[in-house]
Design an enzyme around this catalytic site. Structure first.
Site, PDB file in Angstrom:
ATOM      1  CG  HIS A 192      -2.153   0.199   0.645  1.00 54.67           C
ATOM      2  ND1 HIS A 192      -3.220  -0.554   1.240  1.00 54.67           N
ATOM      3  CD2 HIS A 192      -2.817   1.411   0.599  1.00 54.67           C
ATOM      4  CE1 HIS A 192      -4.273   0.028   0.706  1.00 54.67           C
ATOM      5  NE2 HIS A 192      -4.035   1.158   0.296  1.00 54.67           N
ATOM      6  CD  GLU A 434      -3.317 -10.629 -19.921  1.00 58.12           C
ATOM      7  OE1 GLU A 434      -2.481  -9.868 -19.534  1.00 58.12           O
ATOM      8  OE2 GLU A 434      -4.374 -10.752 -19.370  1.00 58.12           O
ATOM      9  CG  ASP A 458       0.712 -11.557 -18.026  1.00 60.36           C
ATOM     10  OD1 ASP A 458       1.590 -12.264 -17.504  1.00 60.36           O
ATOM     11  OD2 ASP A 458      -0.119 -11.095 -17.569  1.00 60.36           O
ATOM     12  CB  CYS A 505      -2.966  -1.985 -21.349  1.00 64.98           C
ATOM     13  SG  CYS A 505      -3.734  -3.592 -21.266  1.00 64.98           S
TER      14      CYS A 505
HETATM   15  C1  PEP Z   1       0.100  -7.291 -19.105  1.00 61.46           C
HETATM   16  O1  PEP Z   1       0.255  -8.241 -18.885  1.00 61.46           O
HETATM   17  O2  PEP Z   1       0.780  -6.756 -20.056  1.00 61.46           O
HETATM   18  C2  PEP Z   1      -0.961  -6.431 -18.413  1.00 61.46           C
HETATM   19  C3  PEP Z   1      -1.159  -5.154 -18.764  1.00 61.46           C
HETATM   20  O3  PEP Z   1      -1.492  -6.969 -17.165  1.00 61.46           O
HETATM   21  P1  PEP Z   1      -0.722  -7.144 -15.857  1.00 61.46           P
HETATM   22  O4  PEP Z   1       0.543  -6.286 -16.047  1.00 61.46           O
HETATM   23  O5  PEP Z   1      -1.584  -6.425 -14.664  1.00 61.46           O
HETATM   24  O6  PEP Z   1      -0.651  -8.475 -15.926  1.00 61.46           O
HETATM   25 MG    MG Z   2      -1.404  -9.307 -17.838  1.00 65.37          MG
END
Ligand code: PEP
Ligand code: MG
Length: 580
Positions: A192, A434, A458, A505
């Site tokens: 946190h 992913e 991922d 993302c």
């Molecule tokens: C990713 O896997 O690129 C993603 C944006 O999700 P996270 O990083 O939360 O697994």
């Molecule tokens: Mg991910």
């Protein structure tokens, strides 16, 4: 003597300043006997200390709620709950009576026992709750003994805090104009405290292991929150270098802030949606501050971490609605729970797995626990009343999984309709790409969904078989591997054939060295860490789509990673961290 240390970089930025070392103040177990006739007075004294602590915490709660909103102030509600725990109140009274010991003796023993029982729990997030108990313990102890630890709220000069650990209440109450950075022995990226540091944009490095023994009050230190680097007693050259770095950062941010109101578009007018990623709803303000349009990834699982219970539907609803209100009228893409992997919750009653990243994670967990999933879906749908929310499922491996998840979503929608509860019926529904099985079946998936968002973090892990949190393998983790670039192309083409859009993302989207390449590959939306938005925007605004496509074509024709790195290094004039 000059010393350097590396820890976990949790909040970016560079700061040069004086160290303030907060000694690790564990409570001493002082066994002090009291005469029989003093027992009643002792119990009164203890109850008074508890009451004063309650008043202090309630005041802090109100102050923080006003200053930075409900989410962080909830920590204090948890503290008030701990205060009413029988192990800390009635048990202490019982033992003062039976053992005829002072309130301090019994209380400090009770706190230390409680902390110990938490310290042995495997779950990192629950273990981190020991901070809260210690924090409460110190406050009650202070009210009992009158000894006052210098609180971060009382600091007079500008300092960089060094502590074994900072409690969430330390972090939220510290004087933000005085505390310029902090460094701790303990902590991880998802604690946190780290999340709050990022939300407040204070450079911070955690997980330094033994920094408290290495630094003295008043020593000059440099904290590089982007690299996770600490320099104690820097030499003239360090100071020169870091002052330059600070000036560059200031200049850059002044320069980049001019871009804030400008759209993310190429020189020849192609519009690219530029969004930000958030973990807690307050970060939505940062997304706007850095000039993004909306939110491309709301990692909702953070509301579930660092606590012993599950958030209620109401709590989730409020969090999603708050983000949607801040960003309105622009879109907020809410990703459904991605628990599992390195975000393990022991209170879900799940067993530990050998390979958690390949186990019951994200959508798999939600399908296995439909009540958990449906509560979240209800909260998201209810929050969609402003009509700017989109839903996205993580870790979809194929069309069957999407259909199952969508069926649950439809069930929740139907329940809401029956109950006459409003939601956005036309809400877009997308999935994250992913897992390679999803990219290879993107043509099938594209017929079912409204959009894709590539989770490169991922996708790289699962394609290259490299554990994303394994530091030993980090040198092989590279977004420029031809296998990744080809998958992006496959996914984009499959989506565009069906008239659907594709975003990215994962962290790859936050690296300005890849921005031209990604839009050249046909990516329609980039969602980055809020601080990365201006730099990515700058690159987008300095290329034409024809140039970007040319880069993508050249790269796709190359045979191996080394060639791609070499080419991308030249395109980025030497500035590309994955190209070296
Ligand atoms: C990713 O896997 O690129 C993603 C944006 O999700 P996270 O990083 O939360 O697994
Ligand atoms: Mg991910």
């Amino acid at each position: 003597m000059r010393k350097t240390f590396r820890g976990i970089a949790v909040s970016a930025g560079v700061i040069i300043g004086r160290a303030l070392v907060l000694p690790d103040q564990e409570m001493l177990v002082i066994k002090k006997a009291i005469p029989e006739e003093n027992i009643a007075a002792e119990i009164n004294r203890f109850n008074e200390a508890l009451e004063n602590t309650r008043i202090e915490i309630a005041a802090m709660h109100a102050k923080i709620k006003k200053e930075i909103g409900g989410k962080h102030s909830n920590i204090f509600e948890a503290h008030l709950l701990i205060l009413s725990d029988p192990a800390l109140s009635s048990d202490v009274v019982k033992h003062i009576k039976s053992e005829k010991l002072s309130a301090e003796s019994v209380f400090s023993r009770a706190v230390n026992r409680l902390v110990e029982s938490f310290a042995n729990i495997e779950d990192e997030y629950i273990r981190e709750r020991t901070n809260d108990i210690r924090d409460i313990g110190r406050r009650v102890f202070k009210n009992l003994t009158g000894s006052i630890r210098e609180t971060l709220a009382d600091i007079k000069d500008e300092v960089i805090i060094f502590a074994r650990d900072l409690s969430p209440s330390d972090t939220v109450t510290m004087k933000r104009d005085k505390v310029k950075g902090f460094c701790t022995d303990l902590g991880g990226k998802t604690s946190h405290t780290a999340i709050i540091a990022r939300a407040l944009e204070i450079p911070a490095v955690v997980g330094l292991q033994n920094i408290l023994n290495q630094v003295r009050d008043g020593e000059t230190v440099i904290v590089d929150g982007s690299l996770g680097l600490i320099i104690i007693n820097p030499v003239e050259e360090d100071l020169k270098l870091y002052k330059q770095k600070q000036e560059e950062l200031l200049k850059q941010s002044a320069e980049l802030s001019k871009l804030r109101k400008l759209p993310g578009e190429t020189l020849d007018g192609y519009r690219i949606e530029l969004n930000g990623n958030i973990e807690i709803e307050d970060e939505a303000k940062l997304v706007l501050k850095h000039g993004a349009t909306g939110i491309g990834l709301f990692r909702t699982e953070f509301l579930f971490l660092n606590r012993l219970d599950l958030p209620t539907e109401e709590e989730q609803y409020k969090s999603y609605l708050a983000a949607a209100e801040i960003i309105f009228p622009n879109p907020v893409i809410i990703r459904t729970l991605d628990l599992g992997g390195d975000k393990f919750l022991s209170h879900l009653g799940l067993s530990k797995e050998e390979n958690p990243f390949l186990g019951l994670r994200a959508i798999r967990l939600c399908l296995a626990r439909p009540e958990l999933f449906k509560t979240q879906l209800r909260a998201i749908l209810r929050a969609s009343e402003l009509k700017n929310i989109k839903i996205m499922f993580p870790m979809i491996s194929g069309v069957e999984e999407f259909i199952k998840a969508n069926k649950l979503l439809e069930e929740v929608k139907s329940d809401l309709r029956k109950a006459n509860i409003k939601f956005d019926d036309a809400m877009e529904l997308g999935i994250m790409i992913e897992i390679p099985s999803a990219s290879l079946t993107a043509d099938i998936l594209a017929k079912e969904v409204d959009f894709f968002s590539i989770g490169s973090n991922d996708l790289i892990q699962y394609t290259l078989a490299i554990d994303r949190v394994n530091t030993n393998m980090a040198h092989m983790y590279n977004p420029l591997h031809p296998a990744i670039l080809r998958q992006i192309k496959i996914v984009v083409e499959a989506a565009h054939r069906e008239g659907k859009w594709v975003g990215m993302c994962g962290e790859m989207a936050s690296d300005p060295a890849f921005s031209a390449l990604l839009i050249g590959l046909g990516i329609d939306e980039l969602s980055t860490a809020p601080v990365a938005v201006p730099e990515v925007k700058k690159v987008l605004r300095s290329v034409t789509m024809a140039e970007a496509k040319n880069i993508a074509e050249k790269v796709l024709a190359l045979n191996n990673l080394e060639e791609v790195k070499k080419y991308m290094l030249s395109v980025n004039k030497g500035s590309c961290k994955y190209c070296k």
